[in-house]
Design an enzyme around this catalytic site. Structure first.
Site, mmCIF file in Angstrom:
data_model
loop_
_atom_site.group_PDB
_atom_site.id
_atom_site.type_symbol
_atom_site.label_atom_id
_atom_site.label_comp_id
_atom_site.label_asym_id
_atom_site.label_seq_id
_atom_site.Cartn_x
_atom_site.Cartn_y
_atom_site.Cartn_z
ATOM 1 N N LYS A 147 29.567 55.880 35.885
ATOM 2 C CA LYS A 147 30.806 56.481 36.400
ATOM 3 C C LYS A 147 32.043 55.887 35.736
ATOM 4 C CE LYS A 147 33.715 55.895 40.490
ATOM 5 N NZ LYS A 147 34.353 54.586 40.338
ATOM 6 N N ASN A 148 32.122 54.553 35.734
ATOM 7 C CA ASN A 148 33.381 53.954 35.288
ATOM 8 C C ASN A 148 33.575 54.010 33.771
ATOM 9 O OD1 ASN A 148 34.226 53.590 37.866
ATOM 10 N ND2 ASN A 148 33.583 51.434 38.010
ATOM 11 N N CYS A 154 40.048 54.379 45.630
ATOM 12 C CA CYS A 154 39.507 53.723 46.824
ATOM 13 C C CYS A 154 40.512 52.746 47.420
ATOM 14 C CB CYS A 154 38.240 52.946 46.479
ATOM 15 S SG CYS A 154 36.766 53.961 46.364
ATOM 16 N N ARG A 206 46.497 47.974 44.408
ATOM 17 C CA ARG A 206 45.930 48.351 43.105
ATOM 18 C C ARG A 206 47.071 48.595 42.122
ATOM 19 N NH1 ARG A 206 40.508 51.742 43.476
ATOM 20 N NH2 ARG A 206 40.227 50.675 41.506
ATOM 21 N N ASP A 209 31.834 45.497 42.519
ATOM 22 C CA ASP A 209 31.335 46.784 42.993
ATOM 23 C C ASP A 209 29.956 46.677 43.651
ATOM 24 O OD1 ASP A 209 33.677 47.741 41.975
ATOM 25 O OD2 ASP A 209 32.795 48.637 40.185
ATOM 26 N N ARG A 214 31.840 60.511 45.360
ATOM 27 C CA ARG A 214 32.734 60.236 44.218
ATOM 28 C C ARG A 214 31.982 59.514 43.109
ATOM 29 N NH1 ARG A 214 37.771 57.008 45.253
ATOM 30 N NH2 ARG A 214 37.630 57.225 43.023
HETATM 31 C C1 EPZ Z 1 37.845 49.184 37.770
HETATM 32 O O1 EPZ Z 1 39.039 49.312 38.526
HETATM 33 C C2 EPZ Z 1 36.812 50.010 38.473
HETATM 34 N N1 EPZ Z 1 37.280 51.376 38.556
HETATM 35 C C3 EPZ Z 1 36.534 49.445 39.866
HETATM 36 O O2 EPZ Z 1 35.434 50.153 40.394
HETATM 37 C C4 EPZ Z 1 36.141 47.970 39.765
HETATM 38 O O3 EPZ Z 1 36.059 47.427 41.061
HETATM 39 C C5 EPZ Z 1 37.188 47.202 38.968
HETATM 40 O O4 EPZ Z 1 37.408 47.841 37.682
HETATM 41 C C6 EPZ Z 1 36.775 45.760 38.701
HETATM 42 O O5 EPZ Z 1 35.561 45.730 38.017
HETATM 43 C C7 EPZ Z 1 37.214 52.167 37.490
HETATM 44 O O6 EPZ Z 1 36.741 51.789 36.426
HETATM 45 C C8 EPZ Z 1 37.715 53.552 37.651
HETATM 46 P P1 EPZ Z 1 41.019 46.150 37.368
HETATM 47 P P2 EPZ Z 1 40.413 48.856 37.882
HETATM 48 O O7 EPZ Z 1 42.217 46.676 36.659
HETATM 49 O O8 EPZ Z 1 40.342 49.043 36.417
HETATM 50 C C9 EPZ Z 1 44.468 43.385 39.220
HETATM 51 C C10 EPZ Z 1 34.193 51.325 41.957
HETATM 52 O O9 EPZ Z 1 33.751 51.001 43.077
HETATM 53 N N2 EPZ Z 1 45.377 44.231 38.403
HETATM 54 O O10 EPZ Z 1 39.960 45.502 36.556
HETATM 55 O O11 EPZ Z 1 41.492 49.557 38.609
HETATM 56 C C11 EPZ Z 1 43.876 44.185 40.372
HETATM 57 O O12 EPZ Z 1 44.726 44.151 41.497
HETATM 58 C C12 EPZ Z 1 35.609 50.979 41.563
HETATM 59 O O13 EPZ Z 1 33.532 51.959 41.114
HETATM 60 C C13 EPZ Z 1 46.694 43.876 38.328
HETATM 61 O O14 EPZ Z 1 47.166 42.902 38.932
HETATM 62 O O15 EPZ Z 1 40.387 47.321 38.222
HETATM 63 C C14 EPZ Z 1 42.559 43.464 40.598
HETATM 64 O O16 EPZ Z 1 42.768 42.339 41.408
HETATM 65 C C15 EPZ Z 1 36.419 50.437 42.657
HETATM 66 N N3 EPZ Z 1 47.517 44.632 37.550
HETATM 67 C C16 EPZ Z 1 42.162 42.970 39.206
HETATM 68 O O17 EPZ Z 1 43.356 43.032 38.428
HETATM 69 C C17 EPZ Z 1 47.068 45.708 36.846
HETATM 70 O O18 EPZ Z 1 47.870 46.349 36.148
HETATM 71 C C18 EPZ Z 1 41.096 43.794 38.504
HETATM 72 O O19 EPZ Z 1 41.493 45.152 38.490
HETATM 73 C C19 EPZ Z 1 45.720 46.041 36.925
HETATM 74 C C20 EPZ Z 1 44.885 45.290 37.719
#
Ligand code: EPZ
Length: 415
Positions: free
Chosen positions: A18-19, A113, A118, A302, A394
């Site tokens: 998915k991701n 989610c 986020r 996840d 989803r």
């Molecule tokens: C991806 O989300 C995945 N979603 C998430 O999967 C997954 O939990 C996450 O990566 C971590 O592995 C998709 O790929 C669509 P991040 P993403 O940017 O990219 C902070 C699922 O269940 N952050 O790696 O949005 C954020 O708050 C979903 O399949 C910032 O501070 O996650 C978090 O604490 C849910 N500023 C950490 O980084 C930013 O600009 C990691 O977030 C971006 C993120």
């Protein structure tokens, strides 16, 4: 509706990731050409992305085998008016892709989610470094650049989304972009491979530093998405959840499953890799373990919710530290309805293993919470009714069908 207590036995095949998929579809828009993406999962997030890009003028053709053809030659403007972008987080990849192709893009702020704050500040910081002006007004985010120029960008946090988005945005920038402190998840590497197959020059994906040498244009490509490591992990946990479970999970990349396999083995579960499959055998009541979620190759956030369900049954006390998403414990209240003994304090959940959950009426609060409740329902005595299945749809292709084929007593009552 699940009648619990039946061990899972048999074979199940994992769908495309998915991701990765939710980034590959927007990335396909970089070329004024046709791309074919193979092995895509049949899930709601893919459906929504298809609808969004179709409405923008891309021609999309899907066959029954999971291949999606995207012809984006008819896509001639970068303004997304479809409100469905708010239904999924990954719509933010449209920002990077359309900025690269049109030097301009606007759309509603992405959703996704509800698992904590986020922010997308790292994406925005990167777009600005590449030369874009960014405006957020009335819920609409707009990016505009006269030209995109390669830059040196150090991410403040390891972000999967920002890493992929900036890689995409930099593909056609002038000069070289260096991205540091980037995410190393398998889907980061998968998107880089797809971009390279379209003519991009991306190096270093899978390490802490990615270099993107801008190219003049991109072309169409045929590409097969990697298997979903989180779906595979979910079935591994489900197989271990009921004594007598013995499941072969096919179409996996074993390396991607190292952290979940290690934890299951620590819990006393038998895990055997064989080529592109993994066999998981339950050895009775698992032992408690401590878990801390981390960026790849650490234990994936996840799978934190699904493994929490398994730990409710373990012998002893487990401590789960969620270091990625501060709000990712909403499944705990639902598990408590089923008799689980869990205390949450900030980012830590302490799970006291009990003998036996009892079936109950519960509600999925997000995608992986939904998977966690399904696993809990499979383990519980009696009947469990899970509501809000749209969260599960989803990200899991035919979850109930695949589990039923393994002998679970599970059926969907209402869509
Ligand atoms: C991806 O989300 C995945 N979603 C998430 O999967 C997954 O939990 C996450 O990566 C971590 O592995 C998709 O790929 C669509 P991040 P993403 O940017 O990219 C902070 C699922 O269940 N952050 O790696 O949005 C954020 O708050 C979903 O399949 C910032 O501070 O996650 C978090 O604490 C849910 N500023 C950490 O980084 C930013 O600009 C990691 O977030 C971006 C993120």
């Amino acid at each position: 509706m699940i009648n619990g207590g039946k061990p899972l036995v048999g074979q199940v095949a994992v769908s495309g990731a998915k991701n990765a998929t939710v980034a590959l579809i927007p990335a396909a828009l970089l070329a004024n050409d046709k791309c074919a993406l193979e092995n895509l999962p049949l899930i709601r997030d893919v459906q929504v992305l298809m609808e969004i890009i179709e409405q923008m003028g891309a021609k999309v053709r899907k066959d029954g085998t999971g291949t999606l053809e995207i012809d984006s030659s008819g896509l001639n403007h970068p303004h997304i008016t479809n409100g469905k972008v708010k239904e999924l987080r990954a719509s933010y990849y449209l920002l990077g892709a359309l900025l690269a192709r049109f030097k301009e893009v606007s759309m509603a702020y992405p959703g996704g989610c509800d698992i904590g704050l986020r922010p997308i500040d790292q994406h925005i910081k990167g777009f600005k470094a590449l030369g874009a002006e960014v405006e957020i007004e009335h819920g609409i985010i707009s990016l505009k650049a006269d030209r995109l120029v390669g830059s040196h960008i150090f991410l403040d946090v390891v972000s999967v989304g920002a890493t992929i988005n900036l890689m995409i945005a930099a593909t056609m920038a002038e000069g070289t972009t260096v991205l540091e402190n980037v995410a190393k998840e398998p889907h980061v590497v998968d998107v880089a491979n797809f971009l390279n197959s379209m003519g991009a020059e991306v190096k270093g994906a899978g390490t802490d530093v990615i270099r993107v040498k801008g190219v003049e244009s991109m072309h169409g490509s045929t590409y097969m998405v990697i298997p979903d490591q989180i779906e595979a992990g979910t079935y591994m946990i489900a197989a271990a959840a009921i004594p007598g479970g013995d499941v072969i999970i096919e179409n996996v990349i074993p390396k991607h499953l190292d952290s979940i396999a290690a934890k299951l083995i620590e819990m006393g579960v038998e895990v055997q890799f064989n080529g592109d499959s993994v066999r998981v055998i339950s050895k009775g009541r698992p032992r408690s373990v401590d878990i801390k979620t981390l960026p790849y190759p650490g234990f994936p956030t996840d799978l934190q919710q699904p493994i929490t369900s398994l730990l409710t049954q373990a012998e002893g006390t487990s401590m789960i530290t969620e270091s990625i998403w501060e709000g990712r414990f909403r499944h705990v209240d639902e598990l408590k309805r089923m008799g689980a003994d869990i205390k949450v304090e900030g980012r830590v959940a302490v799970v006291e293993g009990i003998r036996g959950l009892s079936g109950s009426k519960v509600s999925a609060t997000d995608l992986r919470a939904g998977a966690a409740l399904v696993i809990a329902g499979l383990m519980a005595r009696g009947q469990t009714e899970i509501n809000n299945l749209f969260h599960i749809d989803r990200g899991y292709e035919n979850l109930e069908g695949k589990l039923a084929s393994l002998g679970a007593d599970i059926k969907r009552i209402k869509y």
